[in-house]
Design a protein around this motif. Structure first.
Motif, PDB file in Angstrom:
ATOM      1  N   MET A 197       0.867  -1.181   0.000  1.00  0.00           N
ATOM      2  CA  MET A 197       0.000   0.000   0.000  1.00  0.00           C
ATOM      3  C   MET A 197       0.899   1.224   0.000  1.00  0.00           C
ATOM      4  N   MET A 198       0.333   2.332  -0.456  1.00  0.00           N
ATOM      5  CA  MET A 198       1.142   3.541  -0.583  1.00  0.00           C
ATOM      6  C   MET A 198       1.809   3.935   0.733  1.00  0.00           C
ATOM      7  N   ALA A 199       1.040   3.900   1.822  1.00  0.00           N
ATOM      8  CA  ALA A 199       1.592   4.350   3.100  1.00  0.00           C
ATOM      9  C   ALA A 199       2.761   3.466   3.537  1.00  0.00           C
ATOM     10  N   LEU A 200       2.617   2.157   3.329  1.00  0.00           N
ATOM     11  CA  LEU A 200       3.674   1.222   3.718  1.00  0.00           C
ATOM     12  C   LEU A 200       4.914   1.419   2.841  1.00  0.00           C
ATOM     13  N   TYR A 226      -6.527  10.377 -10.558  1.00  0.00           N
ATOM     14  CA  TYR A 226      -6.207   9.085 -11.181  1.00  0.00           C
ATOM     15  C   TYR A 226      -4.786   8.605 -10.914  1.00  0.00           C
ATOM     16  N   VAL A 227      -4.117   9.188  -9.976  1.00  0.00           N
ATOM     17  CA  VAL A 227      -2.830   8.607  -9.565  1.00  0.00           C
ATOM     18  C   VAL A 227      -2.872   8.213  -8.090  1.00  0.00           C
ATOM     19  N   LEU A 228      -4.057   7.943  -7.611  1.00  0.00           N
ATOM     20  CA  LEU A 228      -4.207   7.528  -6.217  1.00  0.00           C
ATOM     21  C   LEU A 228      -3.350   6.290  -5.964  1.00  0.00           C
ATOM     22  N   GLY A 229      -2.681   6.280  -4.858  1.00  0.00           N
ATOM     23  CA  GLY A 229      -1.904   5.092  -4.508  1.00  0.00           C
ATOM     24  C   GLY A 229      -0.514   5.052  -5.093  1.00  0.00           C
ATOM     25  N   VAL A 230      -0.164   6.025  -5.925  1.00  0.00           N
ATOM     26  CA  VAL A 230       1.190   6.032  -6.494  1.00  0.00           C
ATOM     27  C   VAL A 230       2.086   6.844  -5.551  1.00  0.00           C
ATOM     28  N   SER A 231       2.994   6.137  -4.890  1.00  0.00           N
ATOM     29  CA  SER A 231       3.697   6.773  -3.769  1.00  0.00           C
ATOM     30  C   SER A 231       4.741   7.805  -4.171  1.00  0.00           C
ATOM     31  N   HIS A 232       5.219   7.774  -5.414  1.00  0.00           N
ATOM     32  CA  HIS A 232       6.249   8.775  -5.757  1.00  0.00           C
ATOM     33  C   HIS A 232       5.653  10.039  -6.372  1.00  0.00           C
ATOM     34  N   VAL A 233       4.355  10.205  -6.166  1.00  0.00           N
ATOM     35  CA  VAL A 233       3.713  11.440  -6.624  1.00  0.00           C
ATOM     36  C   VAL A 233       3.370  12.286  -5.394  1.00  0.00           C
ATOM     37  N   VAL A 293       9.516  17.285  -1.908  1.00  0.00           N
ATOM     38  CA  VAL A 293       9.536  16.236  -2.942  1.00  0.00           C
ATOM     39  C   VAL A 293      10.876  15.482  -2.938  1.00  0.00           C
ATOM     40  N   GLY A 294      11.867  16.074  -2.299  1.00  0.00           N
ATOM     41  CA  GLY A 294      13.158  15.399  -2.207  1.00  0.00           C
ATOM     42  C   GLY A 294      13.214  14.364  -1.091  1.00  0.00           C
ATOM     43  N   TYR A 295      12.182  14.300  -0.269  1.00  0.00           N
ATOM     44  CA  TYR A 295      12.171  13.305   0.802  1.00  0.00           C
ATOM     45  C   TYR A 295      12.221  11.897   0.200  1.00  0.00           C
ATOM     46  N   ARG A 296      12.886  11.002   0.915  1.00  0.00           N
ATOM     47  CA  ARG A 296      13.024   9.624   0.415  1.00  0.00           C
ATOM     48  C   ARG A 296      11.671   8.957   0.148  1.00  0.00           C
ATOM     49  N   LYS A 297      10.675   9.308   0.978  1.00  0.00           N
ATOM     50  CA  LYS A 297       9.380   8.623   0.839  1.00  0.00           C
ATOM     51  C   LYS A 297       8.714   8.904  -0.507  1.00  0.00           C
ATOM     52  N   PHE A 298       9.140   9.962  -1.191  1.00  0.00           N
ATOM     53  CA  PHE A 298       8.565  10.251  -2.508  1.00  0.00           C
ATOM     54  C   PHE A 298       9.442   9.741  -3.648  1.00  0.00           C
ATOM     55  N   LYS A 299      10.438   8.939  -3.291  1.00  0.00           N
ATOM     56  CA  LYS A 299      11.314   8.375  -4.324  1.00  0.00           C
ATOM     57  C   LYS A 299      10.597   7.270  -5.095  1.00  0.00           C
ATOM     58  N   PRO A 300      10.769   7.216  -6.397  1.00  0.00           N
ATOM     59  CA  PRO A 300      10.153   6.106  -7.137  1.00  0.00           C
ATOM     60  C   PRO A 300      10.765   4.777  -6.723  1.00  0.00           C
ATOM     61  N   MET A 301       9.965   3.756  -6.722  1.00  0.00           N
ATOM     62  CA  MET A 301      10.437   2.404  -6.396  1.00  0.00           C
ATOM     63  C   MET A 301       9.727   1.433  -7.346  1.00  0.00           C
ATOM     64  N   THR A 302      10.157   0.191  -7.324  1.00  0.00           N
ATOM     65  CA  THR A 302       9.565  -0.775  -8.257  1.00  0.00           C
ATOM     66  C   THR A 302       8.041  -0.803  -8.117  1.00  0.00           C
ATOM     67  N   TYR A 303       7.563  -0.807  -6.879  1.00  0.00           N
ATOM     68  CA  TYR A 303       6.120  -0.895  -6.638  1.00  0.00           C
ATOM     69  C   TYR A 303       5.374   0.318  -7.191  1.00  0.00           C
TER      70      TYR A 303
END
Lengths: 137, 298
Positions: free
Chosen positions: A87-90, B121-128, B206-216
Protein backbone atom coordinates in the motif's frame (compact mmCIF):
# COMPACT_ATOMS: atom_id res chain seq x y z
CA UNK A 1 34.72 -11.94 -13.64
CA UNK A 2 32.53 -9.86 -11.32
CA UNK A 3 32.52 -10.65 -7.60
CA UNK A 4 29.66 -12.68 -6.13
CA UNK A 5 27.03 -10.66 -4.32
CA UNK A 6 26.23 -11.76 -0.75
CA UNK A 7 22.47 -11.85 -0.36
CA UNK A 8 20.31 -12.74 2.62
CA UNK A 9 16.76 -13.68 1.74
CA UNK A 10 14.13 -13.76 4.47
CA UNK A 11 10.55 -14.90 3.92
CA UNK A 12 8.42 -17.07 6.18
CA UNK A 13 6.93 -18.81 3.15
CA UNK A 14 9.41 -21.58 2.22
CA UNK A 15 8.39 -21.52 -1.45
CA UNK A 16 9.77 -17.99 -1.84
CA UNK A 17 13.32 -18.93 -0.85
CA UNK A 18 13.13 -22.18 -2.77
CA UNK A 19 12.13 -20.37 -5.93
CA UNK A 20 14.31 -17.29 -5.65
CA UNK A 21 17.60 -18.79 -4.49
CA UNK A 22 18.44 -20.50 -7.81
CA UNK A 23 17.13 -17.52 -9.77
CA UNK A 24 19.50 -15.17 -7.95
CA UNK A 25 22.41 -17.62 -8.08
CA UNK A 26 22.21 -17.39 -11.87
CA UNK A 27 23.12 -13.71 -11.83
CA UNK A 28 26.06 -14.14 -9.48
CA UNK A 29 24.50 -14.03 -6.01
CA UNK A 30 25.42 -16.21 -3.06
CA UNK A 31 22.12 -16.51 -1.26
CA UNK A 32 21.42 -17.51 2.32
CA UNK A 33 17.74 -18.23 2.86
CA UNK A 34 15.91 -17.80 6.16
CA UNK A 35 12.30 -18.39 7.13
CA UNK A 36 12.67 -17.30 10.73
CA UNK A 37 13.34 -13.57 11.21
CA UNK A 38 15.13 -14.07 14.54
CA UNK A 39 17.60 -16.46 12.93
CA UNK A 40 18.04 -14.04 10.05
CA UNK A 41 18.80 -11.18 12.46
CA UNK A 42 21.33 -13.38 14.23
CA UNK A 43 23.05 -14.03 10.90
CA UNK A 44 22.96 -10.34 9.99
CA UNK A 45 24.69 -9.65 13.30
CA UNK A 46 27.48 -12.05 12.31
CA UNK A 47 27.91 -11.02 8.70
CA UNK A 48 27.59 -7.89 6.57
CA UNK A 49 25.56 -8.78 3.50
CA UNK A 50 25.55 -6.73 0.32
CA UNK A 51 21.81 -7.12 -0.05
CA UNK A 52 19.02 -8.16 2.31
CA UNK A 53 15.71 -9.12 0.79
CA UNK A 54 12.95 -9.40 3.36
CA UNK A 55 9.23 -10.00 3.48
CA UNK A 56 7.34 -7.43 5.53
CA UNK A 57 4.53 -9.31 7.23
CA UNK A 58 6.02 -11.98 9.48
CA UNK A 59 5.32 -13.16 13.02
CA UNK A 60 7.46 -11.83 15.87
CA UNK A 61 9.67 -9.50 13.81
CA UNK A 62 8.40 -7.66 10.74
CA UNK A 63 10.32 -6.55 7.67
CA UNK A 64 10.39 -2.91 8.72
CA UNK A 65 12.14 -3.92 11.93
CA UNK A 66 14.61 -5.98 9.93
CA UNK A 67 15.20 -2.94 7.71
CA UNK A 68 15.84 -0.72 10.73
CA UNK A 69 18.21 -3.27 12.20
CA UNK A 70 20.20 -3.67 8.99
CA UNK A 71 20.42 0.09 8.39
CA UNK A 72 21.82 0.53 11.88
CA UNK A 73 24.23 -2.37 11.71
CA UNK A 74 25.44 -2.03 8.11
CA UNK A 75 24.42 1.20 6.35
CA UNK A 76 26.09 0.02 3.15
CA UNK A 77 23.73 -2.97 2.83
CA UNK A 78 20.86 -2.50 0.41
CA UNK A 79 17.53 -3.66 1.81
CA UNK A 80 14.77 -4.72 -0.54
CA UNK A 81 11.30 -5.21 0.90
CA UNK A 82 8.77 -7.56 -0.60
CA UNK A 83 5.15 -7.81 0.45
CA UNK A 84 1.78 -9.18 -0.50
CA UNK A 85 0.14 -6.27 1.30
CA UNK A 86 1.58 -3.36 -0.62
CA UNK A 87 0.00 0.00 0.00
CA UNK A 88 1.14 3.54 -0.58
CA UNK A 89 1.59 4.35 3.10
CA UNK A 90 3.67 1.22 3.72
CA UNK A 91 5.78 1.82 0.62
CA UNK A 92 6.49 5.38 1.72
CA UNK A 93 7.32 4.26 5.24
CA UNK A 94 9.79 1.69 3.92
CA UNK A 95 11.51 4.23 1.68
CA UNK A 96 11.61 6.78 4.47
CA UNK A 97 13.37 4.26 6.69
CA UNK A 98 16.00 3.67 4.05
CA UNK A 99 14.80 0.74 1.94
CA UNK A 100 16.57 0.45 -1.39
CA UNK A 101 13.43 -0.77 -3.09
CA UNK A 102 9.95 -2.08 -2.43
CA UNK A 103 8.28 -4.79 -4.49
CA UNK A 104 4.70 -6.02 -4.35
CA UNK A 105 4.00 -9.76 -4.44
CA UNK A 106 3.33 -11.64 -6.59
CA UNK A 107 6.34 -10.94 -8.76
CA UNK A 108 8.44 -12.88 -11.20
CA UNK A 109 11.96 -13.93 -10.13
CA UNK A 110 13.15 -11.74 -12.96
CA UNK A 111 11.61 -8.66 -11.29
CA UNK A 112 13.73 -9.26 -8.22
CA UNK A 113 16.81 -9.95 -10.32
CA UNK A 114 16.42 -6.56 -11.94
CA UNK A 115 16.26 -4.85 -8.57
CA UNK A 116 19.24 -6.85 -7.28
CA UNK A 117 21.17 -5.83 -10.40
CA UNK A 118 20.30 -2.21 -9.61
CA UNK A 119 21.47 -2.67 -6.01
CA UNK A 120 24.74 -4.26 -7.20
CA UNK A 121 25.23 -1.32 -9.55
CA UNK A 122 24.67 1.10 -6.68
CA UNK A 123 27.18 -0.83 -4.56
CA UNK A 124 29.73 -0.47 -7.30
CA UNK A 125 29.91 -4.19 -8.02
CA UNK A 126 27.77 -4.71 -11.11
CA UNK A 127 26.52 -8.20 -11.76
CA UNK A 128 26.98 -10.13 -14.93
CA UNK A 129 23.31 -9.60 -15.62
CA UNK A 130 23.64 -10.43 -19.30
CA UNK A 131 24.72 -13.93 -18.38
CA UNK A 132 21.13 -14.89 -17.64
CA UNK A 133 18.25 -15.27 -19.95
CA UNK A 134 15.65 -12.72 -19.04
CA UNK A 135 12.24 -14.27 -18.38
CA UNK A 136 13.67 -17.75 -18.24
CA UNK A 137 11.50 -18.79 -15.32
CA UNK B 1 20.42 -14.98 -36.40
CA UNK B 2 19.10 -11.44 -36.70
CA UNK B 3 16.31 -12.45 -34.37
CA UNK B 4 18.81 -13.52 -31.70
CA UNK B 5 20.71 -10.27 -32.21
CA UNK B 6 17.64 -8.11 -31.81
CA UNK B 7 16.64 -10.12 -28.73
CA UNK B 8 20.08 -9.46 -27.22
CA UNK B 9 19.87 -5.81 -28.13
CA UNK B 10 16.48 -5.58 -26.51
CA UNK B 11 17.84 -7.25 -23.34
CA UNK B 12 20.73 -4.78 -23.27
CA UNK B 13 18.22 -1.96 -23.75
CA UNK B 14 16.13 -3.40 -20.92
CA UNK B 15 19.16 -3.36 -18.63
CA UNK B 16 19.96 0.23 -19.50
CA UNK B 17 16.35 1.15 -18.78
CA UNK B 18 16.50 -0.69 -15.45
CA UNK B 19 19.66 1.10 -14.40
CA UNK B 20 18.34 4.43 -15.61
CA UNK B 21 15.20 3.82 -13.60
CA UNK B 22 17.43 4.19 -10.56
CA UNK B 23 17.73 7.83 -11.50
CA UNK B 24 13.98 8.29 -11.85
CA UNK B 25 12.62 11.26 -9.99
CA UNK B 26 9.39 12.01 -8.27
CA UNK B 27 6.36 13.73 -9.71
CA UNK B 28 4.64 16.79 -8.32
CA UNK B 29 0.90 17.29 -8.84
CA UNK B 30 -0.53 20.66 -7.96
CA UNK B 31 -4.20 21.58 -7.79
CA UNK B 32 -5.52 24.98 -6.89
CA UNK B 33 -8.83 26.74 -6.49
CA UNK B 34 -7.21 29.78 -8.06
CA UNK B 35 -6.08 28.77 -11.56
CA UNK B 36 -3.66 31.66 -12.20
CA UNK B 37 -1.92 31.55 -8.84
CA UNK B 38 -1.65 27.75 -8.94
CA UNK B 39 -0.28 27.85 -12.46
CA UNK B 40 2.38 30.34 -11.44
CA UNK B 41 3.45 28.24 -8.44
CA UNK B 42 3.51 25.07 -10.55
CA UNK B 43 5.60 26.77 -13.23
CA UNK B 44 8.09 28.11 -10.67
CA UNK B 45 8.29 24.71 -8.96
CA UNK B 46 9.05 23.03 -12.28
CA UNK B 47 11.74 25.60 -12.96
CA UNK B 48 13.30 25.21 -9.50
CA UNK B 49 13.38 21.43 -9.80
CA UNK B 50 14.49 21.41 -13.42
CA UNK B 51 11.39 19.36 -14.25
CA UNK B 52 9.06 19.71 -17.20
CA UNK B 53 5.77 21.53 -16.68
CA UNK B 54 2.66 19.66 -17.68
CA UNK B 55 -0.42 21.83 -17.86
CA UNK B 56 -3.46 22.27 -20.01
CA UNK B 57 -1.24 22.69 -23.07
CA UNK B 58 -1.44 18.91 -23.34
CA UNK B 59 -5.09 19.30 -24.37
CA UNK B 60 -3.88 20.59 -27.71
CA UNK B 61 -2.12 17.28 -28.33
CA UNK B 62 -5.18 15.29 -27.21
CA UNK B 63 -7.43 17.41 -29.42
CA UNK B 64 -5.23 16.74 -32.44
CA UNK B 65 -4.86 13.04 -31.74
CA UNK B 66 -8.58 12.40 -31.37
CA UNK B 67 -9.80 15.19 -33.65
CA UNK B 68 -11.84 16.88 -30.94
CA UNK B 69 -12.13 20.67 -30.56
CA UNK B 70 -9.94 21.71 -27.65
CA UNK B 71 -12.70 23.76 -26.03
CA UNK B 72 -14.75 20.59 -25.67
CA UNK B 73 -11.91 18.96 -23.74
CA UNK B 74 -11.75 22.02 -21.51
CA UNK B 75 -15.50 21.79 -21.00
CA UNK B 76 -15.17 18.13 -20.04
CA UNK B 77 -12.63 19.10 -17.40
CA UNK B 78 -14.41 22.13 -16.02
CA UNK B 79 -18.11 21.75 -16.68
CA UNK B 80 -20.38 20.04 -14.21
CA UNK B 81 -22.72 17.30 -15.33
CA UNK B 82 -26.14 18.69 -16.19
CA UNK B 83 -29.01 17.65 -18.38
CA UNK B 84 -28.33 20.56 -20.72
CA UNK B 85 -24.57 20.14 -20.80
CA UNK B 86 -22.25 17.66 -22.41
CA UNK B 87 -23.67 14.12 -22.39
CA UNK B 88 -22.04 11.99 -19.68
CA UNK B 89 -20.80 9.35 -22.14
CA UNK B 90 -18.96 11.94 -24.22
CA UNK B 91 -17.58 13.65 -21.14
CA UNK B 92 -16.24 10.33 -19.84
CA UNK B 93 -14.62 9.60 -23.17
CA UNK B 94 -12.92 12.99 -23.35
CA UNK B 95 -11.71 12.70 -19.77
CA UNK B 96 -10.36 9.24 -20.55
CA UNK B 97 -8.39 10.66 -23.49
CA UNK B 98 -6.94 13.37 -21.25
CA UNK B 99 -6.13 10.82 -18.53
CA UNK B 100 -4.37 8.58 -21.05
CA UNK B 101 -2.20 11.43 -22.31
CA UNK B 102 -1.38 12.74 -18.84
CA UNK B 103 -0.45 9.31 -17.46
CA UNK B 104 1.81 8.63 -20.44
CA UNK B 105 3.64 11.86 -19.70
CA UNK B 106 3.80 11.17 -15.95
CA UNK B 107 5.47 7.84 -16.66
CA UNK B 108 8.45 9.76 -17.96
CA UNK B 109 8.95 11.28 -14.47
CA UNK B 110 10.54 14.64 -13.68
CA UNK B 111 7.36 16.53 -14.16
CA UNK B 112 5.20 19.05 -12.36
CA UNK B 113 1.61 18.57 -13.40
CA UNK B 114 -1.05 21.21 -12.92
CA UNK B 115 -4.74 21.68 -13.60
CA UNK B 116 -5.59 18.33 -15.16
CA UNK B 117 -7.35 16.67 -12.22
CA UNK B 118 -4.52 14.15 -12.21
CA UNK B 119 -4.66 13.67 -8.43
CA UNK B 120 -7.87 11.73 -9.06
CA UNK B 121 -6.21 9.08 -11.18
CA UNK B 122 -2.83 8.61 -9.57
CA UNK B 123 -4.21 7.53 -6.22
CA UNK B 124 -1.90 5.09 -4.51
CA UNK B 125 1.19 6.03 -6.49
CA UNK B 126 3.70 6.77 -3.77
CA UNK B 127 6.25 8.77 -5.76
CA UNK B 128 3.71 11.44 -6.62
CA UNK B 129 3.60 14.41 -4.25
CA UNK B 130 0.07 15.78 -4.34
CA UNK B 131 -0.21 19.41 -3.35
CA UNK B 132 -3.48 21.28 -2.92
CA UNK B 133 -3.34 25.05 -2.92
CA UNK B 134 -6.27 26.92 -1.50
CA UNK B 135 -6.85 30.60 -1.25
CA UNK B 136 -8.66 32.24 1.63
CA UNK B 137 -12.38 32.34 0.94
CA UNK B 138 -12.57 36.07 1.64
CA UNK B 139 -9.84 36.73 -0.90
CA UNK B 140 -11.55 34.61 -3.52
CA UNK B 141 -14.79 36.45 -2.90
CA UNK B 142 -13.08 39.81 -3.31
CA UNK B 143 -11.25 38.71 -6.44
CA UNK B 144 -14.36 37.32 -8.15
CA UNK B 145 -16.44 40.28 -7.04
CA UNK B 146 -14.06 42.81 -8.56
CA UNK B 147 -13.33 40.76 -11.67
CA UNK B 148 -16.97 40.03 -12.50
CA UNK B 149 -18.32 43.34 -11.18
CA UNK B 150 -20.76 41.63 -8.81
CA UNK B 151 -21.51 42.03 -5.14
CA UNK B 152 -19.46 40.08 -2.61
CA UNK B 153 -22.57 38.23 -1.47
CA UNK B 154 -23.18 37.06 -5.02
CA UNK B 155 -19.50 36.10 -5.44
CA UNK B 156 -19.74 34.05 -2.24
CA UNK B 157 -22.73 32.18 -3.62
CA UNK B 158 -20.88 31.58 -6.89
CA UNK B 159 -17.95 30.07 -5.02
CA UNK B 160 -20.19 27.77 -2.98
CA UNK B 161 -21.93 26.65 -6.15
CA UNK B 162 -18.58 26.02 -7.86
CA UNK B 163 -17.34 23.97 -4.90
CA UNK B 164 -20.48 21.85 -5.05
CA UNK B 165 -20.04 21.39 -8.81
CA UNK B 166 -16.42 20.43 -8.38
CA UNK B 167 -17.46 17.67 -6.00
CA UNK B 168 -20.18 16.51 -8.40
CA UNK B 169 -17.75 16.49 -11.33
CA UNK B 170 -15.22 14.22 -9.68
CA UNK B 171 -17.92 11.96 -8.24
CA UNK B 172 -19.53 11.57 -11.62
CA UNK B 173 -16.32 11.10 -13.59
CA UNK B 174 -14.07 9.24 -11.16
CA UNK B 175 -16.50 8.07 -8.46
CA UNK B 176 -14.52 9.88 -5.80
CA UNK B 177 -14.88 13.22 -4.10
CA UNK B 178 -11.97 15.19 -5.50
CA UNK B 179 -12.40 17.89 -2.88
CA UNK B 180 -11.58 15.43 -0.08
CA UNK B 181 -8.37 16.73 1.53
CA UNK B 182 -7.15 13.19 2.23
CA UNK B 183 -6.23 12.85 -1.46
CA UNK B 184 -3.43 15.35 -0.94
CA UNK B 185 -0.08 14.98 0.78
CA UNK B 186 -0.17 18.63 1.71
CA UNK B 187 -2.68 21.42 1.54
CA UNK B 188 -1.37 24.95 1.69
CA UNK B 189 -3.29 28.13 2.15
CA UNK B 190 -1.90 30.55 -0.40
CA UNK B 191 -2.38 33.61 1.79
CA UNK B 192 -0.28 32.09 4.56
CA UNK B 193 2.95 31.72 2.66
CA UNK B 194 4.99 33.77 0.23
CA UNK B 195 4.99 32.17 -3.29
CA UNK B 196 8.79 31.81 -3.34
CA UNK B 197 8.80 30.15 0.07
CA UNK B 198 6.00 27.90 -1.10
CA UNK B 199 8.06 26.79 -4.11
CA UNK B 200 11.02 26.19 -1.82
CA UNK B 201 8.84 24.10 0.52
CA UNK B 202 7.47 21.95 -2.30
CA UNK B 203 10.90 21.37 -3.84
CA UNK B 204 12.30 20.40 -0.46
CA UNK B 205 9.49 18.02 0.39
CA UNK B 206 9.54 16.24 -2.94
CA UNK B 207 13.16 15.40 -2.21
CA UNK B 208 12.17 13.30 0.80
CA UNK B 209 13.02 9.62 0.41
CA UNK B 210 9.38 8.62 0.84
CA UNK B 211 8.56 10.25 -2.51
CA UNK B 212 11.31 8.37 -4.32
CA UNK B 213 10.15 6.11 -7.14
CA UNK B 214 10.44 2.40 -6.40
CA UNK B 215 9.57 -0.78 -8.26
CA UNK B 216 6.12 -0.90 -6.64
CA UNK B 217 5.15 2.71 -7.33
CA UNK B 218 6.48 2.63 -10.88
CA UNK B 219 4.44 -0.53 -11.46
CA UNK B 220 1.33 1.17 -10.03
CA UNK B 221 1.75 4.05 -12.45
CA UNK B 222 2.58 1.77 -15.37
CA UNK B 223 -0.54 -0.30 -14.65
CA UNK B 224 -2.69 2.82 -14.53
CA UNK B 225 -1.22 4.09 -17.79
CA UNK B 226 -1.86 0.79 -19.52
CA UNK B 227 -5.42 0.63 -18.19
CA UNK B 228 -6.04 4.20 -19.37
CA UNK B 229 -4.65 3.40 -22.81
CA UNK B 230 -6.84 0.32 -23.16
CA UNK B 231 -9.89 2.19 -21.90
CA UNK B 232 -9.30 5.02 -24.37
CA UNK B 233 -9.34 2.49 -27.21
CA UNK B 234 -12.42 0.65 -25.96
CA UNK B 235 -14.58 3.60 -24.98
CA UNK B 236 -15.62 4.54 -28.49
CA UNK B 237 -17.35 1.19 -28.97
CA UNK B 238 -18.03 0.25 -25.37
CA UNK B 239 -18.84 3.34 -23.32
CA UNK B 240 -19.46 1.46 -20.07
CA UNK B 241 -16.11 -0.35 -19.79
CA UNK B 242 -13.99 -0.29 -16.67
CA UNK B 243 -10.41 -1.40 -17.06
CA UNK B 244 -7.74 -2.53 -14.65
CA UNK B 245 -4.21 -3.64 -15.46
CA UNK B 246 -1.69 -5.69 -13.55
CA UNK B 247 1.57 -6.25 -15.34
CA UNK B 248 0.46 -6.91 -18.88
CA UNK B 249 -2.74 -8.55 -17.72
CA UNK B 250 -5.81 -6.46 -18.41
CA UNK B 251 -9.23 -6.99 -16.88
CA UNK B 252 -12.14 -5.34 -18.62
CA UNK B 253 -15.54 -5.08 -17.03
CA UNK B 254 -18.56 -4.43 -19.18
CA UNK B 255 -22.30 -4.98 -19.24
CA UNK B 256 -24.25 -6.90 -21.87
CA UNK B 257 -27.39 -8.92 -22.30
CA UNK B 258 -26.93 -12.70 -22.44
CA UNK B 259 -27.23 -13.16 -26.20
CA UNK B 260 -24.65 -10.41 -26.91
CA UNK B 261 -22.14 -11.57 -24.33
CA UNK B 262 -19.89 -13.76 -26.48
CA UNK B 263 -19.83 -11.24 -29.31
CA UNK B 264 -18.95 -8.40 -26.96
CA UNK B 265 -16.20 -10.38 -25.22
CA UNK B 266 -14.65 -11.32 -28.57
CA UNK B 267 -14.77 -7.74 -29.84
CA UNK B 268 -13.19 -6.34 -26.68
CA UNK B 269 -10.48 -8.99 -26.68
CA UNK B 270 -9.67 -8.32 -30.31
CA UNK B 271 -9.30 -4.59 -29.70
CA UNK B 272 -7.35 -4.86 -26.45
CA UNK B 273 -5.05 -7.66 -27.57
CA UNK B 274 -3.43 -5.46 -30.16
CA UNK B 275 -2.42 -2.75 -27.70
CA UNK B 276 1.25 -2.59 -26.84
CA UNK B 277 2.02 -3.79 -23.33
CA UNK B 278 -1.03 -6.05 -23.14
CA UNK B 279 -0.13 -9.70 -22.66
CA UNK B 280 -3.52 -11.11 -21.64
CA UNK B 281 -7.08 -9.84 -21.63
CA UNK B 282 -9.88 -11.01 -19.39
CA UNK B 283 -13.38 -9.71 -19.93
CA UNK B 284 -15.93 -9.85 -17.15
CA UNK B 285 -19.47 -9.36 -18.33
CA UNK B 286 -22.13 -8.16 -15.97
CA UNK B 287 -25.63 -8.98 -17.08
CA UNK B 288 -27.40 -5.81 -18.19
CA UNK B 289 -30.59 -6.52 -16.27
CA UNK B 290 -32.42 -3.42 -17.48
CA UNK B 291 -31.83 -4.13 -21.17
CA UNK B 292 -32.45 -7.83 -20.57
CA UNK B 293 -35.80 -7.04 -18.94
CA UNK B 294 -36.73 -4.61 -21.71
CA UNK B 295 -35.88 -7.21 -24.37
CA UNK B 296 -37.91 -9.91 -22.64
CA UNK B 297 -41.04 -7.73 -22.87
CA UNK B 298 -40.70 -7.32 -26.64
Amino acid sequence: MPERLEVLLLDDEPIVGKRLKPALAKIGCDVEVFENPREALKRIEEKNFDVVVTDIRMDEVDGIQVLEYVRKKSPRTKVILITGYAMMALARKAMEKGAFDFIAKPFQPDDLRKVIAKAAHALGSPLNFEAVEINDE
Amino acid sequence: MSCVYSERRSKRHQQVVILQRGKAMSIVLISSDSYEEGSEIAGKTAEALGYAYLGREILNMVATRYDIPQDKLLKALDESPSIFGMPAKIRHRYLAYIEEAVLARLLEDNVVCYGLAAHLYVLGVSHVLKVGLISAREERIKRISSRAGISEAKAGKLISREEKRQRQRSLEAFRIDGTDPSFYDMIIRLSNIDPDDLVKTITEIVGYRKFKPMTYSIKCLTDRELAARVRAVLLAGFPDVRVQANGGMVVVETTAIKREEAKRVAAIKKLADGISGVSRVEVHVINDIFRQAAESFR
